[in-house]
Design a protein around this motif. Structure first.
Motif, short mmCIF file in Angstrom:
data_model
loop_
_atom_site.label_atom_id
_atom_site.label_comp_id
_atom_site.label_asym_id
_atom_site.label_seq_id
_atom_site.Cartn_x
_atom_site.Cartn_y
_atom_site.Cartn_z
N THR A 122 -18.27 6.59 -8.31
CA THR A 122 -18.16 5.74 -7.12
C THR A 122 -16.77 5.14 -7.00
OG1 THR A 122 -20.50 5.20 -7.36
CG2 THR A 122 -19.20 3.78 -5.92
N ARG A 123 -16.22 4.63 -8.11
CA ARG A 123 -14.86 4.09 -8.10
C ARG A 123 -13.85 5.17 -7.74
NH1 ARG A 123 -16.61 1.67 -12.92
NH2 ARG A 123 -15.43 3.20 -14.09
N TRP A 124 -14.01 6.38 -8.28
CA TRP A 124 -13.08 7.47 -8.01
C TRP A 124 -13.11 7.85 -6.54
CZ3 TRP A 124 -13.63 12.60 -6.41
CH2 TRP A 124 -12.49 13.38 -6.54
N VAL A 125 -14.30 7.96 -5.97
CA VAL A 125 -14.43 8.32 -4.55
C VAL A 125 -13.82 7.23 -3.68
CG1 VAL A 125 -16.09 8.67 -2.69
CG2 VAL A 125 -16.41 9.82 -4.86
N TYR A 126 -14.03 5.96 -4.03
CA TYR A 126 -13.46 4.87 -3.25
C TYR A 126 -11.93 4.91 -3.31
CZ TYR A 126 -12.38 0.25 -1.50
OH TYR A 126 -11.86 -0.78 -0.78
N ALA A 127 -11.39 5.18 -4.49
CA ALA A 127 -9.94 5.26 -4.63
C ALA A 127 -9.38 6.45 -3.86
CB ALA A 127 -9.55 5.34 -6.10
N ARG A 128 -10.13 7.56 -3.81
CA ARG A 128 -9.67 8.74 -3.07
C ARG A 128 -9.73 8.51 -1.56
NH1 ARG A 128 -6.93 12.92 -4.89
NH2 ARG A 128 -8.06 14.33 -3.56
N THR A 129 -10.69 7.72 -1.09
CA THR A 129 -10.79 7.48 0.35
C THR A 129 -9.83 6.40 0.82
OG1 THR A 129 -12.63 5.96 -0.03
CG2 THR A 129 -13.19 8.23 0.54
N PRO B 202 -6.37 5.75 -0.39
CA PRO B 202 -5.26 6.04 -1.31
C PRO B 202 -4.12 5.03 -1.22
CG PRO B 202 -5.20 7.57 0.51
CD PRO B 202 -6.46 6.76 0.67
N TYR B 203 -3.89 4.44 -0.05
CA TYR B 203 -2.75 3.56 0.09
C TYR B 203 -2.95 2.22 -0.59
CZ TYR B 203 -1.42 7.20 3.25
OH TYR B 203 -1.12 8.43 3.76
N ASN B 204 -4.19 1.85 -0.86
CA ASN B 204 -4.44 0.61 -1.59
C ASN B 204 -4.13 0.79 -3.07
OD1 ASN B 204 -5.39 -0.38 0.79
ND2 ASN B 204 -7.54 -0.08 0.29
N TYR B 205 -4.15 2.03 -3.56
CA TYR B 205 -3.99 2.29 -4.99
C TYR B 205 -2.74 3.08 -5.31
CZ TYR B 205 -8.71 0.62 -5.11
OH TYR B 205 -9.80 -0.17 -4.97
N PHE B 206 -1.94 3.40 -4.32
CA PHE B 206 -0.71 4.17 -4.56
C PHE B 206 0.38 3.23 -5.05
CE2 PHE B 206 3.41 5.73 -3.09
CZ PHE B 206 3.44 6.93 -3.77
N ARG B 207 1.11 3.68 -6.06
CA ARG B 207 2.21 2.89 -6.59
C ARG B 207 3.45 3.77 -6.58
NH1 ARG B 207 1.06 1.17 -12.35
NH2 ARG B 207 1.48 3.36 -12.64
N ALA B 208 4.49 3.30 -5.92
CA ALA B 208 5.72 4.07 -5.84
C ALA B 208 6.46 3.98 -7.17
CB ALA B 208 6.60 3.54 -4.71
N THR B 209 6.73 5.13 -7.75
CA THR B 209 7.48 5.20 -9.00
C THR B 209 8.63 6.17 -8.79
OG1 THR B 209 6.10 6.99 -9.83
CG2 THR B 209 5.42 4.74 -10.39
#
Length: 127
Positions: free
Chosen positions: A65-72, A74-81
């Protein structure tokens, strides 16, 4: 431990650091064993629910469930490196400049041939 070379844009995981890997204190080992036991219990519970022949409800896996939420989202969990910026530039910006350069040089070469009168036009509009 075998020679482990660092990847160019990635740091070494703590689990592969020889100082951390071999010199664990008794408390750290006990904590790892407790976490492993907890993981084993959760895995067994999930397998029991999954293989229950009389199951009628949906089994919810919290990790999935957490993985699907993060995949839907993506901009909330994306970190620019450095790595993501480099990949974005290589696959987003560089191809545009290469395509522009190829098309521009081809067009310039064709214009030069037309001006010199050496270009053989396949489809002539006027005779």
């Amino acid at each position: 431990m075998a020679d482990y070379r660092e990847a160019p844009l990635v740091t070494r995981p703590k689990t592969l650091d020889p100082a951390e890997y071999f010199n664990l204190s008794l408390d750290q080992r006990r904590a790892e064993e407790e976490r492993a036991g907890l993981r084993a219990q959760l895995k067994r519970q999930y397998q029991m629910q999954l293989n229950n022949p009389h199951r009628k409800e949906l089994i919810e896996d919290p990790a999935l469930t957490r993985w699907v939420y993060a995949r839907t989202n993506p901009y909330n969990y994306f970190r620019a490196t450095k790595k993501t910026s480099l990949l974005g530039g290589l696959f987003g910006v560089v191809p545009l400049f290469v395509l522009y350069y190829v098309l521009k040089t081809d067009r310039d070469k064709k214009e030069e041939q037309i001006k010199a009168g050496t270009y053989d036009r396949k489809f002539k509009l006027a005779y």
